[in-house]
Design an enzyme around this catalytic site. Structure first.
Site, mmCIF file in Angstrom:
data_model
loop_
_atom_site.group_PDB
_atom_site.id
_atom_site.type_symbol
_atom_site.label_atom_id
_atom_site.label_comp_id
_atom_site.label_asym_id
_atom_site.label_seq_id
_atom_site.Cartn_x
_atom_site.Cartn_y
_atom_site.Cartn_z
ATOM 1 N N GLY A 118 38.492 86.503 40.993
ATOM 2 C CA GLY A 118 37.801 85.412 40.293
ATOM 3 C C GLY A 118 37.262 84.334 41.209
ATOM 4 O O GLY A 118 37.132 83.173 40.798
ATOM 5 N N ASP A 161 36.783 85.053 33.263
ATOM 6 C CA ASP A 161 37.062 84.527 34.607
ATOM 7 C C ASP A 161 36.961 83.007 34.601
ATOM 8 O O ASP A 161 37.796 82.309 35.186
ATOM 9 C CB ASP A 161 36.051 85.068 35.625
ATOM 10 C CG ASP A 161 36.361 86.494 36.036
ATOM 11 O OD1 ASP A 161 37.109 87.153 35.310
ATOM 12 O OD2 ASP A 161 35.850 86.930 37.075
HETATM 13 O O1 PMV Z 1 34.596 89.805 38.266
HETATM 14 P P1 PMV Z 1 35.904 90.492 38.024
HETATM 15 O O2 PMV Z 1 36.226 91.533 39.016
HETATM 16 O O3 PMV Z 1 37.043 89.545 37.784
HETATM 17 O O4 PMV Z 1 35.718 91.281 36.619
HETATM 18 C C1 PMV Z 1 35.440 90.573 35.449
HETATM 19 C C2 PMV Z 1 35.995 91.276 34.252
HETATM 20 C C3 PMV Z 1 35.050 92.233 33.537
HETATM 21 O O5 PMV Z 1 35.675 92.470 32.274
HETATM 22 C C4 PMV Z 1 34.917 93.540 34.290
HETATM 23 C C5 PMV Z 1 33.653 91.634 33.332
HETATM 24 C C6 PMV Z 1 33.616 90.470 32.370
HETATM 25 O O6 PMV Z 1 32.581 89.785 32.353
HETATM 26 O O7 PMV Z 1 34.576 90.244 31.611
#
Ligand code: PMV
Length: 326
Positions: A118, A161
């Site tokens: 994140g 995130d």
């Molecule tokens: O950016 P990351 O690796 O933390 O992934 C985010 C989580 C996902 O579900 C894959 C994308 C989202 O927008 O929720």
């Protein structure tokens, strides 16, 4: 933890973006938490619930009077708002939303970038809140500006995130319902392992979208990921780490079915289990990035096993302050 504006009590005094310490007074300082997704990445894009935990590791941003420069020495980055780089475009979108063009921002980052922890959301929330504080905007305006930056980084992000970066606690997130903190009986140590391979959230989300389109039964896998959230919430509420571990294992299997795991991620998950973890899974978009492992009493064994396989890792606490040393 942080105060209402996201400023940790011990926020460091930052140099100005030009590097001249003390040359220009810092007018706003804010912190953004890194995060791990415990259950429900990818499924959350399709309005399934998910659980995420803020990390005490994150990024601190300091805003001074300036001309639209953003500097992040730990990531080797120095950009101008709106330049061709993705960080420059995201910073430009954030400033435009806040209707501010006369600040520089300097960032201290304790999180690795593009590792699934994140970092981009932590950066966006810290930068937006620091500028909002410097220029007298409210937190709602800061969050909206951070969301603009996240859209540049990730396309249409679910928002999980950003919610975790702003909160720092363990929470349940659903696109249609937003974020709410969940009750946790006890803080717990968590091992975080890094594949060293950057992950590309936008590409992974797109790959799952295509898979679901071509193979409609994949919707069942996505719903199964969402169905893990209620039992995981119960496990957190009663402090049942073994049960939570089993749920993490199931989540990893389902994510592999969505084809977002990789040989490194699988190897790290299996190594963690062999070293005594009660559960382990990839976290974040997958393809590369990070894994998490719950290994009460075996944290050092897990980290050592990863190290001997060539992977870096660290242990951290989630759900509050740990009552015992790691
Ligand atoms: O950016 P990351 O690796 O933390 O992934 C985010 C989580 C996902 O579900 C894959 C994308 C989202 O927008 O929720």
């Amino acid at each position: 933890m942080t105060g209402a504006t996201g400023v940790p009590p011990s926020a460091p005094v930052l140099p100005s973006a030009s590097g001249e310490t003390g040359a220009r007074p810092v007018r706003g300082t804010a912190f953004g938490h890194g995060k791990v997704i415990l259950i429900g990445e990818h499924a959350v894009v399709y309005d399934q619930p998910a659980l995420a935990a803020g990390l005490s590791l994150g990024v601190t941003a300091g805003a001074t009077d300036g001309t639209g420069r953003l500097t992040i020495p730990a990531w080797g980055l120095s950009v101008r708002a709106g330049d061709g780089s993705s960080v420059g475009r995201a910073f430009g979108a954030l400033l435009a939303r806040l209707q501010v063009d006369d600040v520089d921002v300097s960032v201290e980052a304790a999180l690795p970038s593009r590792s699934g922890l994140g970092s981009s959301a932590a950066l966006a929330i810290a930068v937006a809140r620091a500028i909002a504080q410097a220029r007298g905007r409210d937190d709602e305006a800061a969050r909206a500006a951070a969301a603009e930056a996240e859209t540049v980084f990730h396309g249409t992000a679910s928002g999980i995130d950003q919610a975790a970066a702003a909160s720092g606690a363990i929470g349940r997130f659903r696109r249609s319902e937003g974020w709410r903190e969940v009750p946790v009986l006890q803080a717990m140590p968590l091992c975080v392992g890094l594949t060293g391979r950057p992950r590309d959230t936008r590409a992974q989300v797109e790959a799952v979208r295509r898979l679901r389109e071509r193979t409609p039964v994949v919707t069942t896998v996505i719903e199964a990921l969402g169905a893990l959230v209620a039992p995981a919430e119960r496990a957190l509420a009663v402090g049942d780490i073994d049960d939570l571990g089993r749920l993490l294992d199931v989540a990893h299997g389902l994510l592999a079915a969505l084809r977002v795991s990789s040989p490194e991620l699988d190897a790290m998950v299996h190594a963690a289990r062999a070293a005594g973890a009660v559960g382990a899974k990839l976290t974040g978009a997958g393809g590369g990035g990070a894994v998490i492992a719950l290994a009460p009493g075996h944290e050092r064994d897990v980290l050592a096993r990863w190290k001997s396989a060539g992977f870096e890792g660290f242990s951290t606490g989630i759900g509050g302050k740990l009552e015992w040393p790691l």
